[in-house]
Design a protein around this motif. Structure first.
Motif, mmCIF file in Angstrom:
data_model
loop_
_atom_site.group_PDB
_atom_site.id
_atom_site.type_symbol
_atom_site.label_atom_id
_atom_site.label_comp_id
_atom_site.label_asym_id
_atom_site.label_seq_id
_atom_site.Cartn_x
_atom_site.Cartn_y
_atom_site.Cartn_z
ATOM 1 N N ALA A 42 47.630 23.941 13.434
ATOM 2 C CA ALA A 42 48.794 24.534 12.975
ATOM 3 C C ALA A 42 49.566 25.481 13.884
ATOM 4 O O ALA A 42 50.820 25.273 13.593
ATOM 5 N N LEU A 43 49.100 25.624 15.174
ATOM 6 C CA LEU A 43 50.004 26.020 16.270
ATOM 7 C C LEU A 43 50.795 25.108 16.649
ATOM 8 O O LEU A 43 52.095 25.400 17.019
ATOM 9 N N THR A 44 50.490 23.880 16.902
ATOM 10 C CA THR A 44 51.165 22.703 17.451
ATOM 11 C C THR A 44 52.505 22.515 16.548
ATOM 12 O O THR A 44 53.624 22.370 16.862
ATOM 13 N N HIS A 45 52.162 22.481 15.235
ATOM 14 C CA HIS A 45 53.148 22.366 14.191
ATOM 15 C C HIS A 45 54.239 23.307 14.105
ATOM 16 O O HIS A 45 55.423 23.156 14.251
ATOM 17 N N ALA A 46 53.846 24.597 14.361
ATOM 18 C CA ALA A 46 54.701 25.621 14.373
ATOM 19 C C ALA A 46 55.555 25.660 15.596
ATOM 20 O O ALA A 46 56.562 25.865 15.591
ATOM 21 N N ALA A 47 54.925 25.166 16.727
ATOM 22 C CA ALA A 47 55.622 25.049 18.083
ATOM 23 C C ALA A 47 56.666 23.741 17.923
ATOM 24 O O ALA A 47 57.823 24.110 18.218
ATOM 25 N N GLU A 48 56.178 22.843 17.397
ATOM 26 C CA GLU A 48 57.098 21.751 17.257
ATOM 27 C C GLU A 48 58.004 21.942 16.074
ATOM 28 O O GLU A 48 59.431 21.385 16.135
ATOM 29 N N ALA A 51 59.161 27.417 16.449
ATOM 30 C CA ALA A 51 58.841 28.947 16.578
ATOM 31 C C ALA A 51 58.873 29.364 17.844
ATOM 32 O O ALA A 51 58.495 28.657 18.831
ATOM 33 N N LYS A 52 59.295 30.594 17.921
ATOM 34 C CA LYS A 52 59.602 31.129 19.305
ATOM 35 C C LYS A 52 58.207 31.356 19.929
ATOM 36 O O LYS A 52 57.234 31.714 19.222
ATOM 37 N N THR A 53 58.121 31.657 21.195
ATOM 38 C CA THR A 53 56.903 31.956 21.958
ATOM 39 C C THR A 53 56.331 33.269 21.352
ATOM 40 O O THR A 53 54.965 33.275 21.056
ATOM 41 N N SER A 54 57.248 34.294 21.198
ATOM 42 C CA SER A 54 56.579 35.492 20.626
ATOM 43 C C SER A 54 56.080 35.365 19.126
ATOM 44 O O SER A 54 54.988 35.921 18.769
ATOM 45 N N LEU A 56 54.689 32.566 18.049
ATOM 46 C CA LEU A 56 53.308 31.774 18.269
ATOM 47 C C LEU A 56 52.186 32.518 18.632
ATOM 48 O O LEU A 56 51.460 32.630 18.255
ATOM 49 N N LEU A 57 52.538 33.675 19.831
ATOM 50 C CA LEU A 57 51.751 34.746 20.041
ATOM 51 C C LEU A 57 51.059 35.518 19.077
ATOM 52 O O LEU A 57 50.001 35.852 18.749
ATOM 53 N N ALA A 58 52.139 35.832 18.137
ATOM 54 C CA ALA A 58 51.676 36.771 16.914
ATOM 55 C C ALA A 58 50.736 36.044 15.983
ATOM 56 O O ALA A 58 49.724 36.581 15.363
ATOM 57 N N TYR A 59 51.330 34.846 15.696
ATOM 58 C CA TYR A 59 50.626 34.057 14.713
ATOM 59 C C TYR A 59 49.175 33.622 14.962
ATOM 60 O O TYR A 59 48.343 33.811 14.259
ATOM 61 N N SER A 60 48.978 33.312 16.697
ATOM 62 C CA SER A 60 47.513 33.054 17.086
ATOM 63 C C SER A 60 46.765 34.081 17.360
ATOM 64 O O SER A 60 45.671 33.957 17.506
ATOM 65 N N GLY A 61 47.423 35.270 17.510
ATOM 66 C CA GLY A 61 46.417 36.611 17.968
ATOM 67 C C GLY A 61 46.320 36.582 19.563
ATOM 68 O O GLY A 61 45.398 37.263 20.058
ATOM 69 N N HIS A 62 47.021 35.573 20.216
ATOM 70 C CA HIS A 62 46.775 35.649 21.774
ATOM 71 C C HIS A 62 47.527 36.544 22.350
ATOM 72 O O HIS A 62 48.726 36.785 21.853
ATOM 73 N N THR A 63 47.192 37.019 23.637
ATOM 74 C CA THR A 63 48.127 37.925 24.345
ATOM 75 C C THR A 63 48.834 37.276 25.321
ATOM 76 O O THR A 63 49.636 37.802 26.280
ATOM 77 N N SER A 64 47.990 36.221 25.731
ATOM 78 C CA SER A 64 48.588 35.393 27.180
ATOM 79 C C SER A 64 49.185 33.985 26.633
ATOM 80 O O SER A 64 48.769 33.229 25.846
ATOM 81 N N VAL A 65 50.244 33.532 27.147
ATOM 82 C CA VAL A 65 51.020 32.495 27.106
ATOM 83 C C VAL A 65 50.106 31.243 27.738
ATOM 84 O O VAL A 65 50.304 30.311 27.120
ATOM 85 N N VAL A 66 49.356 31.515 28.632
ATOM 86 C CA VAL A 66 48.524 30.484 29.332
ATOM 87 C C VAL A 66 47.413 30.257 28.164
ATOM 88 O O VAL A 66 47.202 28.955 27.947
ATOM 89 N N SER A 67 46.828 31.139 27.478
ATOM 90 C CA SER A 67 45.888 30.976 26.366
ATOM 91 C C SER A 67 46.824 30.027 25.191
ATOM 92 O O SER A 67 46.018 28.898 24.804
ATOM 93 N N GLN A 73 50.168 22.140 21.697
ATOM 94 C CA GLN A 73 50.237 20.718 22.318
ATOM 95 C C GLN A 73 51.461 19.988 21.875
ATOM 96 O O GLN A 73 51.138 19.254 20.794
ATOM 97 N N VAL A 74 52.671 20.310 22.159
ATOM 98 C CA VAL A 74 53.956 19.836 21.543
ATOM 99 C C VAL A 74 53.807 18.393 22.033
ATOM 100 O O VAL A 74 53.934 18.043 23.453
ATOM 101 N N SER A 75 54.142 17.275 21.080
ATOM 102 C CA SER A 75 54.250 16.088 21.676
ATOM 103 C C SER A 75 55.535 15.478 22.274
ATOM 104 O O SER A 75 56.480 16.493 22.168
#
Length: 93
Positions: A42-48, A51-54, A56-67, A73-75
């Motif tokens: 789901a996160l990969t498709h949204a990125a592809e 979706a902006k990083t901000s 994706l962070l909100a969607y995933s619940g992550h606070t770190s871009v590294v996480s 994983q964009v193809s």
């Protein structure tokens, strides 16, 4: 029918689907895919889809871009499509 305690809401007493049971049902229905793999997908498709990083962070619940980078994983093909759409030289034509 008696349900396992994990499948009964503590406050309501009503049946609920535990994460464990949802994971079992999902894996059985999909031939072995996991809910964790679904999250990655789901996160990969949204990125592809751009979706902006901000977002994706909100969607995933992550606070770190590294996480987040471990999940989204964009193809190479998706990256090439994005580059083609955003190439200034291509927009001049």
């Amino acid at each position: 029918m008696d349900l396992p305690p994990a499948d009964v809401g503590a406050g309501s007493g009503k049946a609920r689907l535990s994460y464990r049971r949802a994971a079992e049902l999902f894996e059985s229905a999909t031939g072995g895919w996991t809910l964790h793999q679904l999250r990655h997908s789901a996160l990969t498709h949204a990125a592809e889809d751009g979706a902006k990083t901000s977002t994706l962070l909100a969607y995933s619940g992550h606070t770190s871009v590294v996480s987040l980078a471990r999940y989204a994983q964009v193809s190479g093909e998706a990256l090439a499509r994005w580059q083609a759409r955003h190439d200034p030289a291509a927009r001049r034509h």
